[in-house]
Design a protein around this motif. Sequence first.
Motif, PDB file in Angstrom:
ATOM      1  N   ALA A  45      -4.900  -3.418 -33.087  1.00  0.00           N
ATOM      2  CA  ALA A  45      -4.796  -2.237 -32.232  1.00  0.00           C
ATOM      3  C   ALA A  45      -5.648  -1.078 -32.729  1.00  0.00           C
ATOM      4  O   ALA A  45      -6.345  -0.442 -31.952  1.00  0.00           O
ATOM      5  CB  ALA A  45      -3.347  -1.806 -32.102  1.00  0.00           C
ATOM      6  N   THR A  46      -5.630  -0.782 -34.011  1.00  0.00           N
ATOM      7  CA  THR A  46      -6.224   0.477 -34.473  1.00  0.00           C
ATOM      8  C   THR A  46      -7.167   0.339 -35.661  1.00  0.00           C
ATOM      9  O   THR A  46      -8.026   1.196 -35.843  1.00  0.00           O
ATOM     10  CB  THR A  46      -5.128   1.454 -34.925  1.00  0.00           C
ATOM     11  OG1 THR A  46      -4.465   0.877 -36.054  1.00  0.00           O
ATOM     12  CG2 THR A  46      -4.128   1.719 -33.825  1.00  0.00           C
ATOM     13  N   GLY A  47      -6.983  -0.630 -36.502  1.00  0.00           N
ATOM     14  CA  GLY A  47      -7.747  -0.683 -37.742  1.00  0.00           C
ATOM     15  C   GLY A  47      -7.280   0.317 -38.788  1.00  0.00           C
ATOM     16  O   GLY A  47      -7.879   0.421 -39.857  1.00  0.00           O
ATOM     17  N   ASP A  48      -6.226   1.057 -38.505  1.00  0.00           N
ATOM     18  CA  ASP A  48      -5.711   2.009 -39.506  1.00  0.00           C
ATOM     19  C   ASP A  48      -5.033   1.255 -40.650  1.00  0.00           C
ATOM     20  O   ASP A  48      -4.463   0.179 -40.450  1.00  0.00           O
ATOM     21  CB  ASP A  48      -4.689   2.963 -38.866  1.00  0.00           C
ATOM     22  CG  ASP A  48      -5.341   3.974 -37.936  1.00  0.00           C
ATOM     23  OD1 ASP A  48      -6.553   4.210 -38.081  1.00  0.00           O
ATOM     24  OD2 ASP A  48      -4.634   4.526 -37.065  1.00  0.00           O
ATOM     25  N   THR A  49      -5.082   1.853 -41.837  1.00  0.00           N
ATOM     26  CA  THR A  49      -4.421   1.247 -42.996  1.00  0.00           C
ATOM     27  C   THR A  49      -3.525   2.283 -43.669  1.00  0.00           C
ATOM     28  O   THR A  49      -3.596   3.474 -43.355  1.00  0.00           O
ATOM     29  CB  THR A  49      -5.445   0.788 -44.059  1.00  0.00           C
ATOM     30  OG1 THR A  49      -5.956   1.960 -44.729  1.00  0.00           O
ATOM     31  CG2 THR A  49      -6.596  -0.002 -43.449  1.00  0.00           C
ATOM     32  N   SER A 399      10.758  11.431 -38.123  1.00  0.00           N
ATOM     33  CA  SER A 399      10.537  11.273 -39.532  1.00  0.00           C
ATOM     34  C   SER A 399      10.239  12.633 -40.139  1.00  0.00           C
ATOM     35  O   SER A 399       9.945  13.587 -39.424  1.00  0.00           O
ATOM     36  CB  SER A 399       9.350  10.322 -39.756  1.00  0.00           C
ATOM     37  OG  SER A 399       9.050  10.177 -41.132  1.00  0.00           O
ATOM     38  N   LEU A 400      10.329  12.698 -41.452  1.00  0.00           N
ATOM     39  CA  LEU A 400       9.921  13.949 -42.107  1.00  0.00           C
ATOM     40  C   LEU A 400       8.473  14.278 -41.740  1.00  0.00           C
ATOM     41  O   LEU A 400       8.153  15.404 -41.372  1.00  0.00           O
ATOM     42  CB  LEU A 400      10.079  13.798 -43.623  1.00  0.00           C
ATOM     43  CG  LEU A 400       9.576  14.980 -44.450  1.00  0.00           C
ATOM     44  CD1 LEU A 400      10.327  16.262 -44.117  1.00  0.00           C
ATOM     45  CD2 LEU A 400       9.682  14.665 -45.946  1.00  0.00           C
ATOM     46  N   PHE A 401       7.600  13.290 -41.867  1.00  0.00           N
ATOM     47  CA  PHE A 401       6.163  13.501 -41.647  1.00  0.00           C
ATOM     48  C   PHE A 401       5.639  12.664 -40.486  1.00  0.00           C
ATOM     49  O   PHE A 401       6.133  11.562 -40.245  1.00  0.00           O
ATOM     50  CB  PHE A 401       5.358  13.034 -42.872  1.00  0.00           C
ATOM     51  CG  PHE A 401       5.605  13.820 -44.124  1.00  0.00           C
ATOM     52  CD1 PHE A 401       5.439  15.192 -44.150  1.00  0.00           C
ATOM     53  CD2 PHE A 401       5.986  13.163 -45.295  1.00  0.00           C
ATOM     54  CE1 PHE A 401       5.653  15.912 -45.322  1.00  0.00           C
ATOM     55  CE2 PHE A 401       6.202  13.882 -46.465  1.00  0.00           C
ATOM     56  CZ  PHE A 401       6.037  15.251 -46.480  1.00  0.00           C
ATOM     57  N   ASP A 402       4.597  13.122 -39.836  1.00  0.00           N
ATOM     58  CA  ASP A 402       3.739  12.209 -39.081  1.00  0.00           C
ATOM     59  C   ASP A 402       3.272  11.166 -40.092  1.00  0.00           C
ATOM     60  O   ASP A 402       2.949  11.512 -41.236  1.00  0.00           O
ATOM     61  CB  ASP A 402       2.506  12.945 -38.551  1.00  0.00           C
ATOM     62  CG  ASP A 402       2.842  13.971 -37.488  1.00  0.00           C
ATOM     63  OD1 ASP A 402       3.871  13.826 -36.815  1.00  0.00           O
ATOM     64  OD2 ASP A 402       2.046  14.933 -37.349  1.00  0.00           O
ATOM     65  N   ASN A 403       3.204   9.904 -39.689  1.00  0.00           N
ATOM     66  CA  ASN A 403       2.819   8.885 -40.674  1.00  0.00           C
ATOM     67  C   ASN A 403       2.269   7.646 -39.983  1.00  0.00           C
ATOM     68  O   ASN A 403       2.073   7.644 -38.773  1.00  0.00           O
ATOM     69  CB  ASN A 403       4.011   8.568 -41.597  1.00  0.00           C
ATOM     70  CG  ASN A 403       5.233   8.078 -40.834  1.00  0.00           C
ATOM     71  OD1 ASN A 403       5.122   7.230 -39.949  1.00  0.00           O
ATOM     72  ND2 ASN A 403       6.408   8.611 -41.156  1.00  0.00           N
ATOM     73  N   LEU A 404       2.015   6.603 -40.761  1.00  0.00           N
ATOM     74  CA  LEU A 404       1.439   5.378 -40.202  1.00  0.00           C
ATOM     75  C   LEU A 404       2.498   4.665 -39.359  1.00  0.00           C
ATOM     76  O   LEU A 404       3.441   4.088 -39.906  1.00  0.00           O
ATOM     77  CB  LEU A 404       0.961   4.436 -41.315  1.00  0.00           C
ATOM     78  CG  LEU A 404       0.373   3.123 -40.770  1.00  0.00           C
ATOM     79  CD1 LEU A 404      -1.005   3.337 -40.160  1.00  0.00           C
ATOM     80  CD2 LEU A 404       0.303   2.052 -41.848  1.00  0.00           C
ATOM     81  N   GLU A 405       2.357   4.717 -38.045  1.00  0.00           N
ATOM     82  CA  GLU A 405       3.334   4.098 -37.156  1.00  0.00           C
ATOM     83  C   GLU A 405       3.002   2.593 -37.022  1.00  0.00           C
ATOM     84  O   GLU A 405       2.729   2.077 -35.948  1.00  0.00           O
ATOM     85  CB  GLU A 405       3.380   4.849 -35.817  1.00  0.00           C
ATOM     86  CG  GLU A 405       4.355   4.328 -34.782  1.00  0.00           C
ATOM     87  CD  GLU A 405       5.785   4.085 -35.253  1.00  0.00           C
ATOM     88  OE1 GLU A 405       6.237   4.715 -36.224  1.00  0.00           O
ATOM     89  OE2 GLU A 405       6.442   3.224 -34.651  1.00  0.00           O
ATOM     90  N   TRP A 406       2.980   1.926 -38.177  1.00  0.00           N
ATOM     91  CA  TRP A 406       2.768   0.489 -38.255  1.00  0.00           C
ATOM     92  C   TRP A 406       1.549   0.063 -37.431  1.00  0.00           C
ATOM     93  O   TRP A 406       0.502   0.669 -37.547  1.00  0.00           O
ATOM     94  CB  TRP A 406       4.059  -0.260 -37.868  1.00  0.00           C
ATOM     95  CG  TRP A 406       5.218   0.197 -38.716  1.00  0.00           C
ATOM     96  CD1 TRP A 406       6.290   0.962 -38.320  1.00  0.00           C
ATOM     97  CD2 TRP A 406       5.419  -0.033 -40.133  1.00  0.00           C
ATOM     98  NE1 TRP A 406       7.119   1.209 -39.398  1.00  0.00           N
ATOM     99  CE2 TRP A 406       6.628   0.613 -40.502  1.00  0.00           C
ATOM    100  CE3 TRP A 406       4.708  -0.725 -41.133  1.00  0.00           C
ATOM    101  CZ2 TRP A 406       7.119   0.581 -41.815  1.00  0.00           C
ATOM    102  CZ3 TRP A 406       5.209  -0.750 -42.440  1.00  0.00           C
ATOM    103  CH2 TRP A 406       6.394  -0.110 -42.760  1.00  0.00           C
ATOM    104  N   ALA A 407       1.701  -0.934 -36.558  1.00  0.00           N
ATOM    105  CA  ALA A 407       0.541  -1.445 -35.828  1.00  0.00           C
ATOM    106  C   ALA A 407      -0.039  -0.410 -34.860  1.00  0.00           C
ATOM    107  O   ALA A 407      -1.174  -0.551 -34.405  1.00  0.00           O
ATOM    108  CB  ALA A 407       0.917  -2.713 -35.072  1.00  0.00           C
ATOM    109  N   LEU A 408       0.702   0.638 -34.550  1.00  0.00           N
ATOM    110  CA  LEU A 408       0.179   1.666 -33.652  1.00  0.00           C
ATOM    111  C   LEU A 408      -0.683   2.688 -34.388  1.00  0.00           C
ATOM    112  O   LEU A 408      -1.269   3.571 -33.760  1.00  0.00           O
ATOM    113  CB  LEU A 408       1.327   2.378 -32.915  1.00  0.00           C
ATOM    114  CG  LEU A 408       2.194   1.491 -32.013  1.00  0.00           C
ATOM    115  CD1 LEU A 408       3.312   2.313 -31.389  1.00  0.00           C
ATOM    116  CD2 LEU A 408       1.361   0.813 -30.928  1.00  0.00           C
ATOM    117  N   GLY A 409      -0.728   2.592 -35.694  1.00  0.00           N
ATOM    118  CA  GLY A 409      -1.604   3.471 -36.460  1.00  0.00           C
ATOM    119  C   GLY A 409      -1.116   4.915 -36.492  1.00  0.00           C
ATOM    120  O   GLY A 409       0.071   5.198 -36.314  1.00  0.00           O
TER     121      GLY A 409
END
Length: 450
Positions: A45-49, A399-409
């Motif tokens: 989906a995103t390539g984010d890690t 969540s406390l922070f915006d963060n890596l929403e798994w496969a949605l990046g």
Amino acid sequence: MSGFPKSFLWGAATAAYQVEGSPLADGAGASIWHRFTHDPRLMIATGDTGDVACDHYNRMESDVELMKQLGLQAYRFSVSWSRVLPEGTGRVNEAGLDFYRRLVDRLLEAGIEPLATLYHWDLPAALDDRGGWLNRESAEWFAEYAGVMFRALDGKVKKWATLNEPWVVADGGYLNGVLAPGHRSIFECAIVSRNLMRAHGRAVQTYRECGAHEVGLVINIEPKYPASDSSEDLAATARADAYMNRQYFDPALLGTCPEELREIYGEAWEDWSAEDLALCCQPVDFVGINYYTRSVVRSSDTAWPLFAEHVVQEGAPHTETNWEVFPEAMTRTLLWFRERYGDLPVYIMENGAAFSDPATSDADGILDEDRCQYLAEHIAAVRDAIAAGVDIRGYMVWSLFDNLEWALGYAKRFGIVHVDYETLARTPKHSARLYGQIIASNGAELEHAA
Ligand code: GBH
């Protein structure tokens, strides 16, 4: 009278891979999420890690300061198994363990209660190489890891959760392949579901040998509403409910498996032995419930394997992840829980919403009024369940922070604190201020907000 008991615990939640960054630092082993995000065939989906994420691993001390400024009473975090045990079992990596020791010490100094989750989806890759959750030995691996953590931090961490959302692990990781490790097999989904619960049971047993505090597990619950009262839709709704809402709580709390699973899994189903059921059903001190949305369900001839499909509620409010906003289902879920499983202490371990940040902000930060409304309505739904007699002891916002929403990046933002992924600057949103007022007034502020 705010409707919340005096001792009610207000906090915020995160998970290791979603916020920490530096996944291989200081001798850590890779997790299946590190592998998954680095494999373009998988993280399509995103390539984010999670290589940087919120850089919480390096910014932990100032993050705890921020939590204190926001007025949080509790912080729910998860431990990265492969930081502590790079090979999953055996050798302990003291430097990795030390991160969690320091985190817990800083939290306690700040007057914030640490709530630790042992498994929020990041299995050590070395264990995946040995079959991961498909291997029956995984229950022993997990018990060994749990024992290391209990011995290192018990006394300081008084509330431990074994697993976060086993349904997501089995369904997303082994049936639909959208989450790590990216498999697609109903046979595997059935095996993994059972092994996860055996692992939970072994961890609770281990806790009883070394701990004097509280241990429980965290399950995502999404009440299923029939699209009509036809017998087909009612049966489809029961299957969807068994698969998501009862598949894990029934074995853990009742020592049984829902009947519908036999039909859902078909050939892939194998009755759990009496020993496995007894192992899963260890007395727990509390349960964690994660609630985000409800689902309306109708029967479908093609939607394998449940033959049930989600019916989108046109015109109803939805979040950015397309989840319907439906707070009264949260009250209903909590009442259902008590009715079915008895009067256990309950913590809401996650509740929150993704909304894109509006362009407008003022001196107080980002005006996320949609998130403010979501939180106020859902906290009010918790209050209603307490009024109806459910023993709810705390609420953790996701969540406390915006963060890596798994496969949605990184595109989907759940935080009450905005994270700028270029500068990594943290900026509390309006929802963080509102939440601080709700905490300070022990929920009385809801009268103004909701
Ligand atoms: C949690 O899981 C996770 O614990 C957390 O790590 C994650 O960041 C957070 O939620 C936000 O996603 O499409 O309408 O049928 C959430 C579990 C299960 C909730 C699937 C939404 C589908 C809703 N999710 N469910 S719908």
